[in-house]
Write an enzyme that holds these catalytic residues in place. Structure first.
Site, PDB file in Angstrom:
ATOM      1  N   ASN A 145     -10.046  -1.701   9.149  1.00 54.42           N
ATOM      2  CA  ASN A 145      -9.680  -2.072   7.766  1.00 54.42           C
ATOM      3  C   ASN A 145      -8.634  -3.175   7.692  1.00 54.42           C
ATOM      4  O   ASN A 145      -8.688  -4.028   6.817  1.00 54.42           O
ATOM      5  CB  ASN A 145      -9.272  -0.837   6.952  1.00 54.42           C
ATOM      6  CG  ASN A 145      -7.971  -0.241   7.421  1.00 54.42           C
ATOM      7  OD1 ASN A 145      -7.750  -0.082   8.615  1.00 54.42           O
ATOM      8  ND2 ASN A 145      -7.101   0.086   6.494  1.00 54.42           N
ATOM      9  N   CYS A 277      -5.030   2.473   4.172  1.00 54.70           N
ATOM     10  CA  CYS A 277      -4.574   3.847   4.408  1.00 54.70           C
ATOM     11  C   CYS A 277      -3.600   4.299   3.333  1.00 54.70           C
ATOM     12  O   CYS A 277      -3.618   5.429   2.891  1.00 54.70           O
ATOM     13  CB  CYS A 277      -3.931   3.954   5.785  1.00 54.70           C
ATOM     14  SG  CYS A 277      -2.560   2.822   6.031  1.00 54.70           S
ATOM     15  N   GLU A 455       5.537   3.308  13.068  1.00 57.49           N
ATOM     16  CA  GLU A 455       5.363   1.901  13.433  1.00 57.49           C
ATOM     17  C   GLU A 455       6.286   1.076  12.557  1.00 57.49           C
ATOM     18  O   GLU A 455       6.848   1.571  11.592  1.00 57.49           O
ATOM     19  CB  GLU A 455       3.897   1.481  13.258  1.00 57.49           C
ATOM     20  CG  GLU A 455       3.027   2.133  14.328  1.00 57.49           C
ATOM     21  CD  GLU A 455       1.599   1.627  14.412  1.00 57.49           C
ATOM     22  OE1 GLU A 455       1.037   1.232  13.383  1.00 57.49           O
ATOM     23  OE2 GLU A 455       1.044   1.651  15.534  1.00 57.49           O
TER      24      GLU A 455
END
Ligand code: NAD
Length: 483
Positions: A145, A277, A455
């Site tokens: 994505n 997401c 992250e």
């Protein structure tokens, strides 16, 4: 690219990338990696680890800064490929590449700050040191994505910390990631430090995750795949970080600035055709504003121009694949069967110019039952269910009624209510009067079934470092025995 060399797949298999906006266009053919290729890539990363891990953080930093420059100089090439293989609009692709450049610069800057500490111990003849060491061979697995940025947030900190890497893109978006890895190599990495393998997860995934020479897996993808990765990795007690699916709630209170909130909901839900997401996947609106908000959002989405992402006038591209569109149709069908109303959209466009792509109208649904797949599963497409609530406590309960815990947001002028929501909503991030945009300086990651580890930010670098204790006897004396 394995051990610094471009190689064809060991079994000669070739994959074909088609443009999701027009499947008659083959964007490119590419070599489809096999288990043997994965083994070679891991071997190369394993052999080069010793030397690379001994380079100074400053030397690694310089390479990463050069990589950022090279990516920046190639932004149009990468963004063009990204749009053609993934489907998002060209400005969205360009944003992704620019964010990637920032990520490389950020970790290039952070590399020289990696440091341990000295600790005074109870025995004065000894002192302790805390070392921060690279983990070892790291496997970086990205989804389709946002393939470029989601590979970058793994590569840059992993390399900055002194790890060697085997990077694997999704099998439907290998092209932009291939250019990314080629440029990072070109910036001055020794052969074998960053290897790139393609291949279907169902074919090469197990080897990538279970190979004994691999120490760490950084994975982004669906929650169900993440569970498999975690289970296989657990056999070797490998380090895992998992960035998984989300079903982000957005809570809009009666006192919110509606113009701002509506814009945020639209951008968040419909960019990249809803395949993000952390997009808003459930919108909760307080009862006083419910009717007007549904009407206003519905009017706005009808003006979103859908089309090929390379065309200037397009504001929303297609879904990435036939499977994605079928999944969205299935989830909508289930909601309708259970009594939901489609306020706007809900189908494919019938314009002949769009008939060869996986397009789908931006969609608003109301009266969705809580046991509908639109709520119990992640919806990875341009569908926004809108619900009514009366009190903040009720909204927080509804927001938490999900297996996911990635992002969330609340829109209100009441700071007490906002802080209560930020404390009570179980999610990796809560935005207050702000919309779902990743911030490189802040840790990003999910709670519950949305993942493990962070992250971006300093925490994103910590992901790739092991902590080791060292005890130094500085006076040449033994400890007293127990007598
Ligand atoms: P996916 O799980 O199907 O695939 C992701 C990657 O895993 C691909 O490279 C795939 O080839 C590989 N893979 C598949 N099976 C594997 C296996 N058994 N072992 C190892 N690797 C395997 O996910 P997708 O459809 O590509 O991506 C969409 C999903 O990713 C959505 O759920 C989305 O929410 C999630 N996502 C999460 C974040 C985040 O930061 N939390 C960001 C982007 C996307």
């Amino acid at each position: 690219m394995i051990d610094g060399k471009e190689t064809d797949s060991a079994n000669g298999e070739v994959g074909h990338i088609r443009n999701p906006a027009d499947i008659r266009e083959t964007v490119a053919d590419f070599s489809m990696g096999s288990i043997d290729d994965v083994k070679s890539a891991i071997d190369a990363a394993y052999i080069s680890f010793n030397k690379w891990s001994e380079t100074t953080p400053r030397a690694r930093s310089q390479i990463l800064f050069r990589a950022a420059d090279l990516i920046s100089q190639s932004e149009a090439q990468i963004a063009g490929l990204l749009t053609r293989e993934q489907g998002k609009t060209y400005p969205e692709s360009l944003n992704e590449v620019r964010l990637t450049v920032s990520v490389f610069r950020y970790y290039a800057g952070l590399a020289p700050t990696i440091s341990g500490r000295k600790v005074e111990l109870s025995d004065p003849s000894e002192f302790g040191l805390v070392f921060k060491l690279p983990v070892g061979v790291t496997v970086a697995i990205a989804p389709w994505n946002s393939p470029v940025i989601l590979m970058a947030v793994k590569l840059a900190p992993a390399l900055a910390a002194g790890n060697t890497v085997v990077a694997k893109p999704a099998s439907s978006t290998p092209l932009s990631d291939s250019v990314l890895c080629e440029l990072v190599n070109k910036a001055g990495l020794p052969p074998g430090v960053l290897n790139f393998v393609t291949g279907k997860g169902s074919v090469v995934g197990e080897e990538l995750v279970s190979n004994k020479k691999v120490s760490k897996i950084a994975f982004t993808g669906e929650t169900e795949t993440g569970k498999m990765v975690m289970s296989v990795a657990s056999r070797g007690i490998k380090r895992v970080s998992l960035e998984l699916g989300g079903s982000d709630p957005m809570i809009i209170c009666d006192d919110a600035d509606l113009d701002l909130a509506i814009n945020a909901a639209l951008i968040s839900r419909f960019r990249n055709c809803g395949q993000v997401c952390m997009s808003v996947k459930r919108l909760y609106v307080q009862e006083g504003k419910f009717e007007s908000l549904v009407r206003r959002i519905s009017e706005r989405i009808q003006k979103i121009k859908i089309g090929n992402g390379l065309h200037d006038e397009s504001r929303m591209g297609p879904l990435h694949s036939r499977a994605q569109r079928e999944k969205i149709e299935e989830q909508l069908g289930d909601a309708i069967e259970k009594g939901a109303n489609i306020v706007s959209g809900g189908k494919e466009p019938d314009e002949p110019s769009l008939s060869n792509g996986y397009f789908f109208f931006p969609t608003i649904v109301t009266n969705v039952q809580t046991d509908s797949k639109l709520i119990t599963e992640e919806t990875f497409g341009p569908v926004l269910p809108i619900f009514k609530f009366s009190s903040i406590d009720e909204a927080i309960d509804l927001a938490n009624n999900s297996p996911y815990g990635l992002g969330s947001s609340i829109w209100t002028k009441d700071l007490y209510a906002a802080m209560k929501a930020a404390n009570k909503i179980v999610a990796g991030t809560t935005w207050i009067n702000s919309y779902h945009e990743p911030q490189i300086d802040l840790p990003f990651g999910g709670l519950k079934e949305s993942g493990l580890g962070k992250e971006m930010s300093i925490e994103g670098l910590e992901n790739y470092l092991e902590t080791k204790a060292v005890v130094v006897n500085s006076k040449g004396k033994n400890r007293a025995w127990l007598d």
